[in-house]
Design an enzyme around this catalytic site. Structure first.
Site, short mmCIF file in Angstrom:
data_model
loop_
_atom_site.label_atom_id
_atom_site.label_comp_id
_atom_site.label_asym_id
_atom_site.label_seq_id
_atom_site.Cartn_x
_atom_site.Cartn_y
_atom_site.Cartn_z
N HIS A 108 0.82 -1.22 0.00
CA HIS A 108 0.00 0.00 0.00
C HIS A 108 0.86 1.27 0.00
CE1 HIS A 108 -3.72 -2.25 1.84
NE2 HIS A 108 -3.04 -3.00 0.97
N ARG B 71 -7.49 3.63 -1.27
CA ARG B 71 -6.81 2.55 -0.57
C ARG B 71 -5.36 2.42 -1.03
NH1 ARG B 71 -5.95 -2.99 -1.62
NH2 ARG B 71 -5.80 -4.27 0.28
N GLY C 214 -8.60 -2.75 -4.78
CA GLY C 214 -9.50 -3.06 -3.70
C GLY C 214 -8.85 -4.02 -2.72
N GLU D 84 -11.23 -0.53 -8.61
CA GLU D 84 -12.07 0.52 -9.18
C GLU D 84 -11.28 1.47 -10.06
OE1 GLU D 84 -12.71 3.62 -5.61
OE2 GLU D 84 -13.21 1.56 -5.06
N TYR E 228 -13.55 9.41 -2.02
CA TYR E 228 -13.86 8.18 -2.74
C TYR E 228 -14.17 7.01 -1.80
CZ TYR E 228 -12.98 10.81 -6.85
OH TYR E 228 -13.11 11.75 -7.86
#
Length: 541
Positions: free
Chosen positions: A330, A392, A411, A417, A427
């Site tokens: 991430h 994310r 996701g 997305e 978002y």
């Protein structure tokens, strides 16, 4: 999914405790069955106290347990290798760096040595230089989970699925030679690797010229490390970063004269997806020679610029922005200059989902900065780099002909997305993943399109002549979609299983695409343990 209130967390309200716990240590796996595994670890420490542990595999949050707990029994899938790790979290929401990773491959619940039946009814048709195949679903004593497509006796693609979601029974083979006869066959495979006999062959003859979306693919170079960021300079030179070697490679458009131009200073891996990530050059590159780099350091992710003049002039390095959260996964990392001359950056949430809603934190955001690192005066939040929030792990950024910014986002375990980014937009993450979860909050911006994680996990995007191209890792495919107003139409899938995991797609200066793979070594920080390709894709006009 750990939910967070959608109410904005303003800097003045952030808890005074800003020190994260130490990383949990000594992770071990035991009591492994075909359905579960028990993980145990040593307790983390914190200046106030550990409130919870978040358990992940391969970047996906699986569950959280109370801070007094140092073990958990978790579901697994027989035969699926997952890398498990643990983060510690305190009551103020500070999240530790990830602890060590333990790789676990559970046994199958029942041994199966029976191969599926061969697929039947294979048909093919040509349109220009593209062949489209279809066949009837094969049968198996358990379940067919994939089809392998052969051209001329060589495997050229894999259509994947699962026992719960059977694989599709169609395949598109793009970029073939004109007026050429090709012979295809298909075999079925089950979850334990048993493969059927091949189907009867079908012959397809391509047309006289390309009338399709994808007209050809050329292997430009191979690479032993992960090519992550890539940019083509006005003179045609291609630059790409090697994520785990921490350097930048330069080469001619045909792959010739390939050489390292230097090491990016201050980079440190994360034993995951950190390292040298996005690259960009500005509209004034021919005169200013600045190369912009997003990279992971020992303490954060940051954006720097270094002058490039046949080599990386590390004596000119300027640190433009620090403090973007880092973790094993991430980290975000994509850079893109907009038509307004500003630099946009995709920043991940650093495995701390609540940071995505915190306007005082750079994590889980699309950021906008001046080329010199300053905050633009017309950003939506005064004095802040934040352009949009509630993300994310965004890794794709591209602008269309109207100057609108499109973004691609991973996701957790349900939906990826594609978003059309608006100034100041929220978002929804972590309450909302795609269109699942608590997505009815006031002012939330819905995605333009979502994709099941199993057929997506997409990273880079590019826009050429208002057509959006999306490179997918787990989905091992390139999506192509026409931008029509605020929607995406005529969505196609190319190279499904042909080149494996796809990381980066970038526009070339001749109106085509660069495409890079990420097939191995992308879940650690070990240099030169990959077998990757940089491809040139010729697209239809």
């Amino acid at each position: 999914m750990r939910l967070a209130a959608l109410t904005l967390i303003l800097p003045a309200l952030v808890a005074t405790d800003t020190t994260p716990p130490t990383a949990p240590a000594h992770l071990e796996a035991g009591a492994l069955t075909c359905e579960s595994v028990t993980l145990t670890w040593s307790a983390a420490t914190d200046d106030v106290g550990v409130d919870a542990y978040d358990l992940y595999h391969d970047g996906q949050l699986v569950t959280s347990v109370p801070g007094a707990t140092t073990s958990a029994t978790l579901p697994v899938v027989g035969g699926a290798t997952w890398g498990w790790y643990v983060n510690a979290r305190d009551a103020a929401g500070n999240v530790s760096q990830a602890g060590p990773t333990v790789s676990v491959t559970p046994p199958f619940c029942e041994e199966d040595d029976q191969a599926p039946a061969a697929p039947t009814g294979l048909t093919g048709r040509a349109s220009g230089t593209t062949a489209t195949l279809s066949w009837r679903a094969a049968t198996d004593n358990v379940a067919v989970t994939a089809y392998v497509v052969y051209r001329g006796g060589t495997a050229i693609g894999t259509v994947t699925g699962s026992a719960a979601t059977p694989p599709a029974t169609a395949f598109t083979d793009s970029g073939l030679q004109p007026q050429t006869r090709y012979r295809y066959a298909v075999a079925a495979r089950d979850a334990q690797g048993n493969i059927s006999a091949r189907s009867a062959t079908v012959a397809v003859t391509t047309g006289a010229s390309c009338t399709n979306a994808v007209c050809g693919t050329t292997l430009v170079t191979t690479e032993t490390d992960l090519p992550w960021g890539l940019v083509q300079l006005p003179d045609g030179t291609v630059l790409y970063g090697r994520r785990d070697v921490f350097d930048i490679i330069a080469m001619d458009p045909d792959g010739g004269n390939k050489h390292s131009i230097g090491i990016v200073p201050g980079v440190q891996g994360t034993n995951g997806e950190g390292g040298v990530l996005g690259l960009a050059v500005g509209p004034d590159f021919t005169t200013d020679r600045w190369l912009y780099i997003y990279h992971t350091s020992a303490t954060d992710n940051r954006i720097v610029r270094i002058r490039y003049d046949t080599e990386l002039r590390t004596d000119t390095v300027e640190v433009l922005l620090t403090g973007i959260p880092r973790n094993k996964y991430h980290n975000g990392g994509r850079l893109r200059f907009g038509p307004d001359g500003m630099l946009y950056a995709a920043a991940g949430d650093g495995q701390d989902p609540d940071q995505a809603q915190d306007l005082g934190n750079l994590g889980g955001k699309v950021l906008r900065l001046r080329p010199d690192g300053g905050v633009p005066g017309d950003n939506p939040f005064a004095g802040s780099y934040v352009w949009s929030y509630g993300h994310r792990n965004p890794q794709g950024l591209a602008f269309d002909s109207q100057g609108r910014l499109w973004e691609q986002e991973f996701g957790n375990n349900v939906m990826d997305e594609t978003n059309l980014i608006v100034k100041g937009g929220n978002y929804g993450w972590p309450a909302c993943e795609g269109t699942t979860g608590d997505c009815a909050g006031e002012g939330l911006v819905a995605p333009v399109r979502t994709y099941p994680v199993a057929s997506a996990s997409c990273s880079g995007i590019a826009i050429v002549r208002d057509v959006l191209y999306i490179a997918c890792l787990r989905g091992a495919r390139l999506y192509r979609a026409v931008i029509s107003g605020d929607t995406l139409t005529d969505v196609q899938q190319h190279f499904v299983g042909t080149y494996g995991r796809l990381r980066t797609v970038e526009p070339s200066i001749d109106g085509n695409l660069w495409l890079t793979t990420s097939s191995g070594g992308d879940k650690d920080s070990v240099p030169n343990n990959s077998n990757e390709r940089v491809l040139k894709v010729t697209v239809g006009r």
